[in-house]
Design a protein around this motif. Structure first.
Motif, mmCIF file in Angstrom:
data_model
loop_
_atom_site.group_PDB
_atom_site.id
_atom_site.type_symbol
_atom_site.label_atom_id
_atom_site.label_comp_id
_atom_site.label_asym_id
_atom_site.label_seq_id
_atom_site.Cartn_x
_atom_site.Cartn_y
_atom_site.Cartn_z
ATOM 1 N N GLN A 166 35.996 55.855 36.968
ATOM 2 C CA GLN A 166 35.704 55.425 38.331
ATOM 3 C C GLN A 166 35.153 56.581 39.164
ATOM 4 O O GLN A 166 34.236 56.406 39.971
ATOM 5 N N LYS B 225 39.189 41.971 30.076
ATOM 6 C CA LYS B 225 39.688 43.205 30.674
ATOM 7 C C LYS B 225 39.478 44.367 29.703
ATOM 8 O O LYS B 225 39.722 44.243 28.504
ATOM 9 N N ASP C 285 35.003 43.221 32.663
ATOM 10 C CA ASP C 285 35.352 43.787 33.968
ATOM 11 C C ASP C 285 34.665 45.130 34.211
ATOM 12 O O ASP C 285 34.837 45.733 35.295
ATOM 13 N N ASP D 68 32.836 44.905 37.336
ATOM 14 C CA ASP D 68 33.677 45.025 38.535
ATOM 15 C C ASP D 68 33.922 46.497 38.867
ATOM 16 O O ASP D 68 33.982 46.867 40.042
ATOM 17 N N ARG D 69 34.075 47.334 37.853
ATOM 18 C CA ARG D 69 34.259 48.762 38.082
ATOM 19 C C ARG D 69 33.008 49.366 38.741
ATOM 20 O O ARG D 69 33.111 50.189 39.642
ATOM 21 N N LYS E 194 30.849 47.728 40.566
ATOM 22 C CA LYS E 194 30.782 47.205 41.925
ATOM 23 C C LYS E 194 31.755 47.939 42.836
ATOM 24 O O LYS E 194 31.453 48.194 44.008
ATOM 25 N N LYS E 195 32.921 48.297 42.300
ATOM 26 C CA LYS E 195 33.912 49.039 43.080
ATOM 27 C C LYS E 195 33.354 50.392 43.521
ATOM 28 O O LYS E 195 33.682 50.895 44.597
#
Length: 240
Positions: free
Chosen positions: A140, A168, A197, A200-201, A203-204
Motif C-alpha cells: 500500500q 481476497k 481485491d 481495491d488496493r 483505488k485506496k
C-alpha cells in the motif's frame, strides 16, 4: 553477464527458432515455436526466443501499440524494475524522456526504493511497475509512492501475479522460508498471491482502475499466434 550474453546470442537463437507459427509483436519476428516457461508446472509456448518476453509482456506491448499514443507522443516515463527488452527499446525512443529505477538492478538509471522514491511529486506522465508489488511487504505504501510521482492526468500499467478465482488477496507474513513461499505464493521471493481485491488496493491509493482483459480482444487464432493468455488481466491505472 547473462543479459549481455543473451543479447550476443540473439541472432543465433533467431535462426534456430525461425518459423511461421508464432509471432512476437515486440520484435515483429516469427518463430516455429515459443519456449516453455514457469516455476513448477511450465506453460507451453510462453517465452519468445528473440525478446525473452512472456505472455504478459506481449499483451502489454500490443495494448501500448494499439490503444495508446505511447510510441508517438512526448511523454516523461518512469519504469520500475524494467523488463530487459522494454528497457532496451524504450531508451531508444526519441519521444520519451525515460527513467528506469530499481533497488538492485545494475542496468537501471536510478537506484531507488519503491517505498521512498527519490522523485518530486507529479513528475511523470506514465509509470510502469510490473511484477514488483508481490515482492513488497507494504504494498500500500508502494502504491502511494507510485501515485505521488504520477502527474494528474497520467496513467500507468501495474501488472502483478493474480488468481482471478481469489476474491481476497492471500498473504501470510509469517511465511519466510523460500521453499514455503514458493509453495504458498508461486515463487520463492513473493509475499502474496493477489486476488481481485488488488484493484481495491489501487483505488485506496487514489488511482482509477481499468480491469482490462485485453487479450480477449483478439481472436483465438491471434491469441495463439502471439502467445497470449486469455484470462490475464492488464491493470491500467489513471490519476485524475
Amino acid at each position: 553477464m547473462l543479459i549481455n550474453l543473451s543479447i550476443f546470442l540473439r541472432p543465433v537463437i533467431y535462426l534456430f527458432f525461425k518459423g511461421t507459427k508464432f509471432t512476437d509483436p515486440i520484435d515483429g519476428k516469427s518463430y516455429r515455436k515459443f519456449l516453455p516457461y514457469g516455476y513448477g508446472k511450465q506453460r507451453e509456448n510462453a517465452l519468445s526466443p528473440g525478446t525473452l518476453s512472456l505472455e504478459r509482456h506481449r499483451q502489454m506491448w500490443l495494448y501500448l501499440q494499439n490503444e495508446t499514443d505511447f510510441f508517438t507522443e512526448n511523454y516523461k516515463v518512469l519504469h520500475i524494475a524494467p523488463e530487459q527488452e522494454f528497457l532496451r527499446k524504450f531508451k531508444k525512443m526519441k519521444n520519451l524522456n525515460y527513467t528506469s529505477a530499481d533497488l538492485y538492478s545494475p542496468i537501471v538509471d536510478v537506484k531507488a526504493d519503491i517505498l521512498d522514491l527519490p522523485f518530486e511529486d507529479e513528475s511523470y506522465d506514465i509509470v510502469f511497475c510490473n511484477h514488483v508489488l508481490e515482492h513488497i511487504g507494504d504494498d500500500q505504501k508502494a502504491m502511494s509512492e507510485l501515485y505521488r510521482v504520477m502527474k494528474k492526468g497520467g496513467w500507468g500499467i501495474f501488472q502483478v501475479p493474480m488468481k482471478n478465482s481469489l476474491e481476497k488477496t492471500y498473504e501470510d507474513f509469517s511465511i519466510t522460508d523460500p521453499k514455503e513461499r514458493q509453495k504458498h505464493f508461486g515463487q520463492y521471493d513473493h509475499v502474496r498471491w493477489y486476488g481481485m481485491d488488488y484493484f481495491d488496493r489501487l483505488k485506496k491509493a487514489g488511482f482509477d482502475v481499468d480491469i482490462n482483459f485485453y487479450s480477449k480482444k483478439f481472436s483465438n487464432e491471434d491469441r495463439r499466434r502471439y502467445g497470449l493468455t486469455e484470462n490475464e488481466i492488464l491493470p491500467v491505472v489513471f490519476k485524475k
